[in-house]
Design a protein around this motif. Structure first.
Motif, mmCIF file in Angstrom:
data_model
loop_
_atom_site.group_PDB
_atom_site.id
_atom_site.type_symbol
_atom_site.label_atom_id
_atom_site.label_comp_id
_atom_site.label_asym_id
_atom_site.label_seq_id
_atom_site.Cartn_x
_atom_site.Cartn_y
_atom_site.Cartn_z
ATOM 1 N N ARG A 47 -0.627 -13.125 0.742
ATOM 2 C CA ARG A 47 -0.028 -11.826 0.441
ATOM 3 C C ARG A 47 -0.705 -10.802 1.212
ATOM 4 O O ARG A 47 -1.890 -10.191 1.109
ATOM 5 C CB ARG A 47 -0.211 -11.279 -0.999
ATOM 6 N N PRO A 48 -0.156 -10.333 2.310
ATOM 7 C CA PRO A 48 -1.065 -9.362 3.273
ATOM 8 C C PRO A 48 -1.197 -7.968 2.567
ATOM 9 O O PRO A 48 -1.736 -7.163 3.232
ATOM 10 C CB PRO A 48 -0.189 -9.344 4.611
ATOM 11 N N ASP A 49 -0.218 -7.483 1.376
ATOM 12 C CA ASP A 49 -0.199 -6.410 0.757
ATOM 13 C C ASP A 49 -1.124 -6.201 -0.253
ATOM 14 O O ASP A 49 -1.317 -5.412 -1.039
ATOM 15 C CB ASP A 49 0.976 -5.975 0.691
ATOM 16 N N ILE A 79 -1.217 -2.226 -0.317
ATOM 17 C CA ILE A 79 -1.934 -1.657 0.788
ATOM 18 C C ILE A 79 -2.175 -2.959 1.792
ATOM 19 O O ILE A 79 -2.465 -4.086 1.386
ATOM 20 C CB ILE A 79 -3.054 -0.846 0.523
ATOM 21 N N PRO A 80 -2.242 -2.749 3.190
ATOM 22 C CA PRO A 80 -2.521 -3.778 4.101
ATOM 23 C C PRO A 80 -3.693 -4.323 3.927
ATOM 24 O O PRO A 80 -4.733 -3.484 3.630
ATOM 25 C CB PRO A 80 -2.340 -3.163 5.344
ATOM 26 N N ARG A 81 -3.958 -5.500 4.027
ATOM 27 C CA ARG A 81 -5.475 -6.184 3.995
ATOM 28 C C ARG A 81 -5.955 -6.055 5.363
ATOM 29 O O ARG A 81 -5.306 -6.610 6.521
ATOM 30 C CB ARG A 81 -5.333 -7.733 3.739
ATOM 31 N N TRP A 90 -8.239 8.642 -0.703
ATOM 32 C CA TRP A 90 -7.511 9.332 -0.320
ATOM 33 C C TRP A 90 -6.602 9.152 0.945
ATOM 34 O O TRP A 90 -5.582 9.196 1.408
ATOM 35 C CB TRP A 90 -7.972 10.938 -0.143
ATOM 36 N N GLU A 91 -7.300 8.103 1.785
ATOM 37 C CA GLU A 91 -6.990 7.327 3.034
ATOM 38 C C GLU A 91 -6.072 6.326 2.792
ATOM 39 O O GLU A 91 -4.965 5.896 3.400
ATOM 40 C CB GLU A 91 -7.982 7.034 4.021
ATOM 41 N N GLU A 92 -6.223 5.595 1.500
ATOM 42 C CA GLU A 92 -5.465 4.255 1.465
ATOM 43 C C GLU A 92 -4.238 4.721 0.289
ATOM 44 O O GLU A 92 -3.436 3.982 0.429
ATOM 45 C CB GLU A 92 -6.513 3.370 0.582
#
Length: 137
Positions: A47-49, A79-81, A90-92
């Motif tokens: 799962r790359p997310d 979110i991307p691994r 706040w960035e993620e």
């Protein structure tokens, strides 16, 4: 003009990569931490997310490097691994979905008190606490 100064001030904020605290307090704590981390990473490897991490500083208020927490383990879906040195909410775009704390006698009250409330405020869907010794209540 004022917005530029505020933005410039935020860009100058330093978010440390470490807090000077040990990764684990006992061998049992360390072994459980690493075993859970490796098991969860293996489970989600396709799962790359999905991000699985632990003892990574999570900053949850932009501009305030004191607004930080470092769960023993956490999982974030959607979110991307990728390798991260710190995790800025706040960035993620979101905080952790799952948090796991390996509670010991010395961290029990923090894990059950201030951290529990913080995780709820951050929208953590599920938080688990495990004791580092099977015979302690």
């Amino acid at each position: 003009m004022r917005v530029e100064r505020i933005q410039g001030a935020l860009e100058d904020v330093h978010y440390p990569e470490g807090d000077g605290r040990p990764v684990a307090e006992t061998e049992i704590h360390r072994d459980n931490l690493f075993n859970l981390l490796f098991a969860l990473r293996h489970f989600f490897e396709h799962r790359p997310d999905v991000v699985v991490s632990g003892n990574l500083l999570i900053y949850y208020v932009e501009g305030n490097p004191r607004a930080v927490v470092a769960p023993d383990l956490f999982v974030v879906f959607g979110i991307p691994r990728r390798p991260r040195r710190i995790y800025n909410v706040w960035e993620e775009g979101k905080g952790p979905d799952v948090v796991i704390e390996l509670t010991s006698a010395s961290t029990r009250w923090e894990d059950l008190g201030s951290k529990k409330g913080l995780y709820e405020a951050l929208g953590v869907a599920s938080s688990c606490r495990f004791y580092d010794h099977p015979f302690r209540p």
